[in-house]
Design a protein around this motif. Structure first.
Motif, PDB file in Angstrom:
ATOM      1  N   ILE A   9      40.216  38.649  31.123  1.00  0.00           N
ATOM      2  CA  ILE A   9      41.151  38.240  32.173  1.00  0.00           C
ATOM      3  C   ILE A   9      41.784  39.618  32.781  1.00  0.00           C
ATOM      4  O   ILE A   9      42.341  40.644  31.815  1.00  0.00           O
ATOM      5  CB  ILE A   9      42.086  37.396  31.651  1.00  0.00           C
ATOM      6  CG1 ILE A   9      41.723  36.079  31.250  1.00  0.00           C
ATOM      7  CG2 ILE A   9      43.242  37.199  32.944  1.00  0.00           C
ATOM      8  CD1 ILE A   9      43.005  35.014  30.445  1.00  0.00           C
ATOM      9  N   VAL A  10      41.736  39.936  34.050  1.00  0.00           N
ATOM     10  CA  VAL A  10      42.354  41.047  34.612  1.00  0.00           C
ATOM     11  C   VAL A  10      43.277  40.680  35.616  1.00  0.00           C
ATOM     12  O   VAL A  10      42.983  40.393  36.768  1.00  0.00           O
ATOM     13  CB  VAL A  10      41.195  41.947  35.279  1.00  0.00           C
ATOM     14  CG1 VAL A  10      41.750  43.309  35.799  1.00  0.00           C
ATOM     15  CG2 VAL A  10      40.020  42.259  34.399  1.00  0.00           C
ATOM     16  N   ASP A  11      44.711  40.746  35.136  1.00  0.00           N
ATOM     17  CA  ASP A  11      45.543  40.252  36.062  1.00  0.00           C
ATOM     18  C   ASP A  11      46.986  41.031  35.756  1.00  0.00           C
ATOM     19  O   ASP A  11      47.122  41.183  34.609  1.00  0.00           O
ATOM     20  CB  ASP A  11      45.893  38.712  35.913  1.00  0.00           C
ATOM     21  CG  ASP A  11      46.531  38.116  37.018  1.00  0.00           C
ATOM     22  OD1 ASP A  11      48.043  38.422  37.083  1.00  0.00           O
ATOM     23  OD2 ASP A  11      45.967  37.241  37.710  1.00  0.00           O
ATOM     24  N   ASP A  12      47.644  41.568  36.842  1.00  0.00           N
ATOM     25  CA  ASP A  12      48.801  42.203  36.590  1.00  0.00           C
ATOM     26  C   ASP A  12      50.132  41.283  36.390  1.00  0.00           C
ATOM     27  O   ASP A  12      51.259  41.770  36.407  1.00  0.00           O
ATOM     28  CB  ASP A  12      49.080  43.405  37.607  1.00  0.00           C
ATOM     29  CG  ASP A  12      49.287  42.777  39.026  1.00  0.00           C
ATOM     30  OD1 ASP A  12      49.277  41.361  39.218  1.00  0.00           O
ATOM     31  OD2 ASP A  12      49.536  43.506  39.822  1.00  0.00           O
ATOM     32  N   HIS A  13      49.840  39.886  36.449  1.00  0.00           N
ATOM     33  CA  HIS A  13      51.055  39.203  36.111  1.00  0.00           C
ATOM     34  C   HIS A  13      51.054  38.565  34.728  1.00  0.00           C
ATOM     35  O   HIS A  13      50.175  37.549  34.256  1.00  0.00           O
ATOM     36  CB  HIS A  13      51.268  37.787  37.173  1.00  0.00           C
ATOM     37  CG  HIS A  13      51.243  38.359  38.602  1.00  0.00           C
ATOM     38  ND1 HIS A  13      50.202  38.641  39.478  1.00  0.00           N
ATOM     39  CD2 HIS A  13      52.579  38.434  39.061  1.00  0.00           C
ATOM     40  CE1 HIS A  13      50.830  39.030  40.625  1.00  0.00           C
ATOM     41  NE2 HIS A  13      52.155  38.885  40.509  1.00  0.00           N
ATOM     42  N   PRO A  14      51.894  38.905  33.739  1.00  0.00           N
ATOM     43  CA  PRO A  14      51.704  38.582  32.252  1.00  0.00           C
ATOM     44  C   PRO A  14      51.866  37.226  32.074  1.00  0.00           C
ATOM     45  O   PRO A  14      51.202  36.585  31.341  1.00  0.00           O
ATOM     46  CB  PRO A  14      53.126  39.315  31.701  1.00  0.00           C
ATOM     47  CG  PRO A  14      53.406  40.526  32.553  1.00  0.00           C
ATOM     48  CD  PRO A  14      52.938  39.830  33.889  1.00  0.00           C
ATOM     49  N   LEU A  15      52.760  36.543  32.900  1.00  0.00           N
ATOM     50  CA  LEU A  15      52.897  34.957  32.704  1.00  0.00           C
ATOM     51  C   LEU A  15      51.640  34.235  33.130  1.00  0.00           C
ATOM     52  O   LEU A  15      51.105  33.269  32.480  1.00  0.00           O
ATOM     53  CB  LEU A  15      54.138  34.488  33.657  1.00  0.00           C
ATOM     54  CG  LEU A  15      54.648  33.050  33.089  1.00  0.00           C
ATOM     55  CD1 LEU A  15      55.218  33.291  31.568  1.00  0.00           C
ATOM     56  CD2 LEU A  15      55.887  32.583  34.124  1.00  0.00           C
ATOM     57  N   PHE A  16      50.955  34.554  34.051  1.00  0.00           N
ATOM     58  CA  PHE A  16      49.722  33.916  34.282  1.00  0.00           C
ATOM     59  C   PHE A  16      48.660  34.288  33.607  1.00  0.00           C
ATOM     60  O   PHE A  16      47.871  33.496  33.125  1.00  0.00           O
ATOM     61  CB  PHE A  16      49.499  34.353  36.132  1.00  0.00           C
ATOM     62  CG  PHE A  16      48.296  33.699  36.415  1.00  0.00           C
ATOM     63  CD1 PHE A  16      48.182  32.473  36.885  1.00  0.00           C
ATOM     64  CD2 PHE A  16      46.944  34.272  36.452  1.00  0.00           C
ATOM     65  CE1 PHE A  16      47.235  31.736  37.413  1.00  0.00           C
ATOM     66  CE2 PHE A  16      45.627  33.606  36.750  1.00  0.00           C
ATOM     67  CZ  PHE A  16      45.853  32.345  37.382  1.00  0.00           C
ATOM     68  N   ARG A  17      48.549  35.592  33.128  1.00  0.00           N
ATOM     69  CA  ARG A  17      47.503  35.942  32.036  1.00  0.00           C
ATOM     70  C   ARG A  17      47.747  35.145  30.999  1.00  0.00           C
ATOM     71  O   ARG A  17      46.781  34.706  30.334  1.00  0.00           O
ATOM     72  CB  ARG A  17      47.671  37.642  31.465  1.00  0.00           C
ATOM     73  CG  ARG A  17      46.980  38.423  32.443  1.00  0.00           C
ATOM     74  CD  ARG A  17      46.725  39.733  31.592  1.00  0.00           C
ATOM     75  NE  ARG A  17      47.619  39.964  30.818  1.00  0.00           N
ATOM     76  CZ  ARG A  17      48.712  40.750  31.528  1.00  0.00           C
ATOM     77  NH1 ARG A  17      48.781  41.327  32.311  1.00  0.00           N
ATOM     78  NH2 ARG A  17      49.676  41.279  30.530  1.00  0.00           N
ATOM     79  N   VAL A  33      37.953  37.624  25.098  1.00  0.00           N
ATOM     80  CA  VAL A  33      37.805  39.152  24.139  1.00  0.00           C
ATOM     81  C   VAL A  33      38.629  40.190  24.816  1.00  0.00           C
ATOM     82  O   VAL A  33      38.687  41.034  23.959  1.00  0.00           O
ATOM     83  CB  VAL A  33      36.184  39.680  24.216  1.00  0.00           C
ATOM     84  CG1 VAL A  33      35.326  38.584  23.593  1.00  0.00           C
ATOM     85  CG2 VAL A  33      35.551  39.595  25.797  1.00  0.00           C
ATOM     86  N   GLY A  34      39.522  40.004  25.765  1.00  0.00           N
ATOM     87  CA  GLY A  34      40.311  41.008  26.040  1.00  0.00           C
ATOM     88  C   GLY A  34      41.083  40.640  27.368  1.00  0.00           C
ATOM     89  O   GLY A  34      40.788  39.721  28.348  1.00  0.00           O
ATOM     90  N   GLU A  35      42.195  41.403  27.448  1.00  0.00           N
ATOM     91  CA  GLU A  35      43.123  41.101  28.627  1.00  0.00           C
ATOM     92  C   GLU A  35      43.402  42.453  29.248  1.00  0.00           C
ATOM     93  O   GLU A  35      43.658  43.455  28.608  1.00  0.00           O
ATOM     94  CB  GLU A  35      44.195  40.393  28.416  1.00  0.00           C
ATOM     95  CG  GLU A  35      44.089  39.085  28.019  1.00  0.00           C
ATOM     96  CD  GLU A  35      45.330  38.248  27.425  1.00  0.00           C
ATOM     97  OE1 GLU A  35      46.452  38.590  28.103  1.00  0.00           O
ATOM     98  OE2 GLU A  35      45.247  37.211  26.816  1.00  0.00           O
ATOM     99  N   ALA A  36      43.588  42.705  30.489  1.00  0.00           N
ATOM    100  CA  ALA A  36      44.025  44.012  31.186  1.00  0.00           C
ATOM    101  C   ALA A  36      44.995  43.607  32.411  1.00  0.00           C
ATOM    102  O   ALA A  36      45.116  42.543  32.903  1.00  0.00           O
ATOM    103  CB  ALA A  36      42.673  44.500  31.951  1.00  0.00           C
ATOM    104  N   ALA A  37      46.031  44.497  32.375  1.00  0.00           N
ATOM    105  CA  ALA A  37      47.057  44.343  33.233  1.00  0.00           C
ATOM    106  C   ALA A  37      47.005  44.910  34.542  1.00  0.00           C
ATOM    107  O   ALA A  37      48.120  45.307  35.220  1.00  0.00           O
ATOM    108  CB  ALA A  37      48.412  44.880  32.394  1.00  0.00           C
ATOM    109  N   GLY A  38      45.954  45.315  34.766  1.00  0.00           N
ATOM    110  CA  GLY A  38      45.735  46.142  35.965  1.00  0.00           C
ATOM    111  C   GLY A  38      44.003  46.308  36.271  1.00  0.00           C
ATOM    112  O   GLY A  38      43.470  45.986  35.320  1.00  0.00           O
TER     113      GLY A  38
END
Length: 214
Positions: A9-17, A33-38
């Protein structure tokens, strides 16, 4: 579904992630397998992990989802990419799909609808909310391209494959149904997109619905 798709997931909104990751855990077909904040972090993560699917925000502070998409394709990362965004603007939908996105979902979808759409993604289908089909169809109508199968010079096999694309089937599923190799399906898809002057299978699906009814 026995095989699980690796997802980032690649999204800069922590709550939505967080919400999206929790939703994914309820679907057996996914393995987060992973998350990115930008965007830049997402691009780097994709290079490291080569996930089968990337759920990508369109508007992020450091770089847009379209820039990430271009970076992925330039790096020859062939992950399926589904945009997950608040924007229902026709120009954004068209730009994303032409940039190579495999689907486009709206963040304000009802959780049940999002769940259903993600299940479709897991099954290999292209996903785009019905209300956005009209925007895409209108954009395509405004441009000059073949208006019929005959005018495009599609072969019988290409027509059969186009019908399957319109049903939302993946190349693997089409190959299974038509008893041909997945690689052969890819070649046919490439040819029919060129003949129709389209850049994505989602556009092809919308074109088919508009021009091959009944």
């Amino acid at each position: 579904m026995s095989e699980r798709l690796s997802v980032i997931i690649v999204d800069d909104h922590p709550l939505f992630r967080k919400g999206l990751s929790q939703l994914l855990q309820t679907i057996p077909g996914f393995r987060l397998v992973g998350e990115a904040a930008g965007g830049a972090e997402g691009l780097e993560l994709a290079r490291q992990l080569h996930p089968e699917l990337i759920l990508l925000d369109l508007n992020m502070r450091d770089m847009s989802g379209l820039e990430v998409l271009r970076g992925l394709r330039a790096a020859r990362i062939d992950s399926r990419v589904v945009m997950v965004t608040v924007s229902d603007a026709g120009a954004d939908v068209v730009a994303a799909l032409r940039g190579g996105a495999d689907g486009y979902l709206l963040k304000d979808m009802e959780p049940e609808a999002m769940l259903e759409a993600l299940r479709d993604v897991a099954a290999g289908r292209v996903v785009i909310p019905p209300q956005l089909n009209h925007l895409l169809a209108a954009a395509l109508r405004g441009e000059s391209r073949p208006q019929s199968v005959g005018a495009a010079g599609l072969t019988e096999q290409e027509v059969r494959i186009l019908e399957k694309i319109a049903e939302g089937l993946s190349n693997k599923q089409i190959g299974r149904e038509l008893d041909i190799a997945e690689g052969t399906v890819k070649v046919h898809v490439k040819h029919l997109l060129r003949k129709l002057d389209l850049r994505s299978r989602v556009e092809a699906a919308v074109w088919a619905v508009e021009h091959m009814r009944g």
